[in-house]
Design a protein around this motif. Structure first.
Motif: not given
Length: 302
Positions: A165-176, A178-195
């Motif tokens: 399901e992640l394939l449409p987001e892929v570029t061979p870059t650090h940006a992918f 950070v946003f696609g592979v790291y789990p941090w984007s899945r932690l957004l919206g849970r009330g904590a500022p860290e993600p």
């Protein structure tokens, strides 16, 4: 959670001793340009203990333009789990499709297929961290399929999102990464500022220099904004970022002027970008943020 900004201890497995100084142009004599470029971008997270081996003063001195005797850069780079798999696979794919003979350009014409490039060649390093012609040359879906298969074989509880399901987001870059592979984007919206803070600091931000100070630069730069369930980039605004270490800056201080573009990683200006490099990095960042925003909104609607 973090180490001190300045590195002060070296791992004997990766470096024997540190010696020498940069030449008049601010480049370490005999050091491959790709090795130094990798050190520039890897330094900030490594200094905080987030990625790679404990390289101590060695990585910082290399990035600042000093000769580092005994540092095995390829061996050390292989231990950066957030960068090396991308660069190695990028080098393989670029070799398969033909990478041409023009190094460092912004519009390579391809060429006949051949062997893999060196993952630490300057052009490959640049492709991963900020993007260039290789980023566009590589087939993103084929690259992503192989990348996710490699990561998936080692995936644990926090990496179960690494699916096709992640394939449409892929570029061979650090940006992918950070946003696609790291789990941090899945932690957004849970009330904590860290993600959102981690995502913002970990990505490569592009800043326009407004003023050159002692240890800091005043740059005009954007920030990530958590608009749960979405995510966006703010309008650029003035912000101070560090640009010097005890071994000197990673950017040529003799030529840096207001109006220049710099790459900022973990609040540290690690590289001066050409206008074309800055535009490419920003375009890829916008693309990745838009993909992440769409994914977050779809997930919230389900």
């Amino acid at each position: 959670m973090t180490k001190a900004h300045h590195l002060d201890a070296a791992s004997p497995a990766d470096v024997a001793d540190v010696a020498g100084v940069a030449d008049g142009a601010g480049r370490a004599a005999g050091v491959p340009a790709g090795h130094r470029l990798f050190a520039r971008y890897a330094h900030a997270p490594n200094a905080r203990g987030f990625c790679g081996p404990e390289l101590g003063a060695a990585l910082q001195r290399l990035a600042a333009g000093h000769t580092v005797s005994g540092l095995d850069v390829p061996a050390a780079a292989r231990r950066f789990s957030g960068a090396w798999p991308y660069q190695a696979l990028l080098a393989e794919h670029a070799g398969r499709v033909g990478h041409g003979g023009h190094v460092g350009g912004c519009g390579g014409s391809g060429g006949s297929g051949g062997g893999a490039l060196d993952p630490l060649e300057e052009r490959v390093v640049r492709a991963y961290w900020t993007g260039n012609d290789l980023t566009e040359l590589v087939d993103a879906r084929a690259y992503g399929t192989e990348l996710l298969a490699r990561f998936g074989a080692q995936a644990g509880h926090y990496w179960q999102h690494l699916t096709p399901e992640l394939l449409p987001e892929v570029t061979p870059t650090h940006a992918f990464h950070v946003f696609g592979v790291y789990p941090w984007s899945r932690l957004l919206g849970r009330g904590a500022p860290e993600p959102v803070g981690v995502l913002d600091d970990c990505r490569i931000r592009v800043g326009r220099v407004l003023d050159v100070g002692g240890d800091e630069l005043l740059v005009e730069i954007d920030r990530l904004v958590d608009e749960s369930p979405g995510l966006r980039l703010s309008t650029p605004r003035p912000e101070r970022v560090i640009w010097r270490t005890q071994d000197g800056p990673f950017i040529d201080a003799a030529t840096l002027r207001p109006g220049a573009c710099v790459a900022v990683h973990w609040n540290f200006a690690c590289d001066e970008l050409t206008a074309a490099e800055a535009a490419t990095c920003q375009r890829l960042t916008v693309r990745q943020v838009e993909h992440t925003d769409s994914r977050l909104r779809r997930a919230a609607a389900d």
